[in-house]
Design a protein around this motif. Structure first.
Motif, PDB file in Angstrom:
ATOM      1  N   LYS A 117     -10.964  19.324 -34.564  1.00 48.22           N
ATOM      2  CA  LYS A 117     -12.121  19.579 -33.714  1.00 48.22           C
ATOM      3  C   LYS A 117     -11.762  20.267 -32.393  1.00 48.22           C
ATOM      4  O   LYS A 117     -12.573  20.970 -31.805  1.00 48.22           O
ATOM      5  CB  LYS A 117     -12.860  18.274 -33.437  1.00 48.22           C
ATOM      6  N   SER A 234     -19.780  20.748 -35.278  1.00 47.62           N
ATOM      7  CA  SER A 234     -19.709  21.073 -36.702  1.00 47.62           C
ATOM      8  C   SER A 234     -20.952  21.867 -37.084  1.00 47.62           C
ATOM      9  O   SER A 234     -21.721  22.262 -36.203  1.00 47.62           O
ATOM     10  CB  SER A 234     -19.629  19.766 -37.504  1.00 47.62           C
ATOM     11  N   SER A 272     -17.180  22.569 -41.101  1.00 48.40           N
ATOM     12  CA  SER A 272     -16.408  23.460 -40.215  1.00 48.40           C
ATOM     13  C   SER A 272     -14.944  23.610 -40.608  1.00 48.40           C
ATOM     14  O   SER A 272     -14.410  24.712 -40.587  1.00 48.40           O
ATOM     15  CB  SER A 272     -16.550  23.031 -38.752  1.00 48.40           C
ATOM     16  N   ASN A 273     -14.272  22.511 -40.969  1.00 47.41           N
ATOM     17  CA  ASN A 273     -12.851  22.679 -41.328  1.00 47.41           C
ATOM     18  C   ASN A 273     -12.710  23.417 -42.641  1.00 47.41           C
ATOM     19  O   ASN A 273     -11.863  24.293 -42.790  1.00 47.41           O
ATOM     20  CB  ASN A 273     -12.107  21.335 -41.355  1.00 47.41           C
TER      21      ASN A 273
END
Ligand code: PLP
Length: 458
Positions: A117, A234, A272-273
């Motif tokens: 993050k 996110s 997001s990742n």
């Protein structure tokens, strides 16, 4: 270098770190659907979004044509404190599984926030500072995002106000203290400090909160204070963009040794990742230059891709944010108290939703106890204590490696190890004590929240 033995850890030089983020939307023929203004039903304008978000971030959010966006110098300098992150060859896990597959993971847990993050937090704080803001508000569920943002804000001297989902606030007191150490103020959500919070508390006095609800409170708090904007960790396309440092570094590292992954796996909360990891590879697939299998892994307790609908929905419980077309379980969906806190969001990134809808990415859901079994197996041979969220990807990487054992295929598997699990020891304790359950929502339960989705835009 293709014949050289691949080291346990592939590190890049600082000079090999990406200088630009890669925007996969530029290579998508069919773009993700635009965000809509909930009151007009029309695409939101930059001006409308700028009331809530930082200006430069609004530009990034709405930009689906620039393939590369420069990473400002100050952000690259900050990245150097904890990046490049290693790509690790999981030799020990391969040996234990007795698989011909070659397993690699990109490890993002090497910073105090304990997750990927920070890659977006530092970018968002930077743009807020550039704009001359006093501070930012946000929500946090499991606490990793709030921690990352606190770190980023203290670096740039910004005030940071975090609405933390009440059950996490109570269960993870040490997360709270890390954030306070970095100077952030933390409010358990829902709270009496906002109109939305008071309304939710009136209706559900005993609620332990949800991400959707904390988002509504943070947005309201930002609008109510001069010089504040709201930031999100996110789901949004800008966040996915910042996270492409993960995929860009991973691709450069593997290419040094002539390795091309066959399967790329990541856990998916808001996306997001996973989006950041797969973007550069997906770009090649979209341009017809290479082919890869991409697998999104979600919890069976909150299965937005595998059991949700692809429609316009609210991003938050209070319905103050723009509408987004995404795979969703409905903004009123309340996931059971699953331990993978960072994966409990009702919707999914619009970019990943569109890629999935076009059949360019697969998705699977996995049950909590099987995830913790994989986490334990991984920890015992690879040493790292993984975050429960990350362990969803480990589960499927192991399953794919075992499949290779049956077929004798020497596939290259790459997965994202998004973080460490030191603040999740209640969850590990429940697993170790044999007290962990596997709650899977019934079709009827999902139908209720799906039925409350507004009929807009299609
Ligand atoms: C937040 C978080 C996730 C899920 O968020 P995405 O936006 O889907 O990446 C996964 N792993 C960890 C460790 C997290 O903190």
């Amino acid at each position: 270098m293709a014949n050289e033995k691949i080291p346990y850890k592939i590190y890049l030089e600082e000079s090999e770190m990406p200088k630009q983020w890669y925007n996969v939307r530029a290579d998508m023929k069919k773009k993700p659907a635009p965000l809509l203004n909930p009151s007009t039903g029309k695409p939101v304008t930059a001006e409308e979004l700028s009331r809530v978000f930082c200006e430069e971030l609004v530009k990034q959010e709405l930009d689906d044509t620039s393939a590369y966006i420069d990473i400002p110098e100050e952000i690259r300098e900050f990245y150097k404190m904890y990046r490049p992150s290693p790509v690790v060859r999981a030799y020990c896990l391969e040996k234990q599984l007795d698989t011909p597959a070659k397993i690699y993971y990109k490890f993002e847990g090497n910073n105090t926030s304990g997750s990927h993050k920070l890659n977006s937090a530092i970018a968002q704080a930077y743009y807020a500072k550039q704009q001359g803001l006093k501070g930012v508000t946000t929500e946090t569920g499991a606490g990793q995002w709030g921690t990352a943002l606190s770190m980023a804000c203290s670096y740039f001297g910004l005030d940071c106000q975090v609405y933390m989902v009440k059950c996490s606030y109570e269960q993870k007191p040490f997360r709270r203290e890390v954030m306070r150490t970095y100077g952030a103020s933390i409010t358990p959500s829902p709270s009496e400090t906002t109109g939305v919070g008071r309304k939710i508390l009136e209706e559900f006095p005993d609620t332990k909160g949800s991400l959707g609800c904390a988002i509504s409170e943070a947005v309201e708090a930002a609008s109510a204070q001069e010089g504040y904007r709201y930031v999100l960790g996110s789901v949004l396309s800008q966040v996915l963009l910042h996270q492409t440092v993960i995929g860009l570094e991973a691709k450069t590292a593997l290419e040094k040794y002539g390795v091309k992954p066959d399967i790329i796996i990541g856990c998916a909360g808001g996306g997001s990742n996973l989006g950041g990891l797969i973007s550069p590879f997906m770009g090649e697939k979209l341009r017809g230059e290479a082919d890869y299998r991409f697998i999104a892994v979600e919890p069976a307790s909150c299965p937005s891709l595998t059991r949700g609908k692809y429609v316009y929905d609210f991003c938050d419980t209070g319905k103050v944010c723009p509408l987004q077309k995404m795979y969703t379980l409905g903004s009123s969906f309340m996931p059971s108290a699953n331990h993978a806190g960072g994966l409990r969001y009702h919707g999914m990134s619009s970019v990943l939703s569109e890629l999935y809808d076009q059949g360019l990415m697969e998705a699977v859901s996995v049950e909590q106890t099987s995830v913790f079994a994989a986490a334990q197996q991984f920890a015992r041979v690879e040493g790292i204590l993984p975050a429960p969220e990350s362990s969803h990807a480990i589960r499927v990487a192991i399953d794919e490696a075992l499949r290779c054992k049956e077929t004798g295929e020497e596939k290259n598997i790459l997965f994202g190890l998004t973080g460490t699990g030191y603040f999740d020891m209640y969850a590990y304790a429940a697993f170790n004590d044999g007290k962990m359950g596997d709650y899977i929502p019934t079709d009827e339960e999902i139908a209720v929240s799906l039925g409350r989705i507004p009929n807009i835009g299609d």
